[in-house]
Design a protein around this motif. Structure first.
Motif, mmCIF file in Angstrom:
data_model
loop_
_atom_site.group_PDB
_atom_site.id
_atom_site.type_symbol
_atom_site.label_atom_id
_atom_site.label_comp_id
_atom_site.label_asym_id
_atom_site.label_seq_id
_atom_site.Cartn_x
_atom_site.Cartn_y
_atom_site.Cartn_z
ATOM 1 N N ALA A 50 0.833 -1.209 0.000
ATOM 2 C CA ALA A 50 0.000 0.000 0.000
ATOM 3 C C ALA A 50 0.865 1.256 0.000
ATOM 4 O O ALA A 50 0.586 2.209 -0.736
ATOM 5 C CB ALA A 50 -0.937 -0.007 1.205
ATOM 6 N N LEU A 77 -8.090 1.360 -2.062
ATOM 7 C CA LEU A 77 -7.496 0.226 -1.373
ATOM 8 C C LEU A 77 -8.428 -0.276 -0.284
ATOM 9 O O LEU A 77 -8.797 0.477 0.618
ATOM 10 C CB LEU A 77 -6.148 0.615 -0.755
ATOM 11 N N ALA A 81 -5.506 3.601 3.026
ATOM 12 C CA ALA A 81 -6.565 2.649 2.683
ATOM 13 C C ALA A 81 -7.924 3.341 2.763
ATOM 14 O O ALA A 81 -8.117 4.278 3.531
ATOM 15 C CB ALA A 81 -6.532 1.450 3.630
#
Length: 134
Positions: free
Chosen positions: A69, A81, A101
């Motif tokens: 990530a 994400l 995320a």
């Protein structure tokens, strides 16, 4: 005639059975454009496929999901994400969200939480499985 495009999803997990179950769950409303088994494959696939959403595990060989990530965000990846993980841990969820995320789903809630998490991520709203308190 109105054409509705399905969100393009890339799945990253080192368990083939979970990849298959997740692809089946996403069914007709999403287009699974690829599956990969580790973080290094994820980086290459994300660049080549340019998915709308990447569903990734934290624990993967080669390169874990957190580092993947970080690298994706550093490279300017536009994909949303969504972490899908066994780690039902608020600290892990906070770390995932701090890395950029858009959602954090625990695998025990795959059937109930993954599709809403993807929907919320695409709408620019964060999502965390409700069993976790951040």
């Amino acid at each position: 005639m109105l054409t509705v495009t399905k969100p393009r999803i890339l799945l990253a997990d080192d368990h083939p059975a979970l990849l298959a179950e997740t692809a089946r769950l996403l069914g007709q409303d999403h287009e699974v454009v690829g599956t990969v088994a580790n973080g290094l494959e994820l980086l290459a696939a994300a660049e080549g496929l340019d998915p709308d959403v990447i569903v990734l595990d934290i624990s993967m060989p080669g390169l874990d999901g957190f580092e993947a990530a970080r690298r994706l965000k550093r490279a300017g990846c536009r994909s949303k994400l969504v972490f899908l993980t066994v780690w039902e841990d608020a600290d892990f969820a906070r770390e995932a969200m701090a890395l950029g995320a858009d959602a954090y789903v625990v695998k025990s809630r795959l059937a109930s939480d993954l599709i809403p998490a993807i929907t919320e991520a695409l709408a620019e709203h964060p999502f965390v499985s409700p069993t976790l308190t951040l």
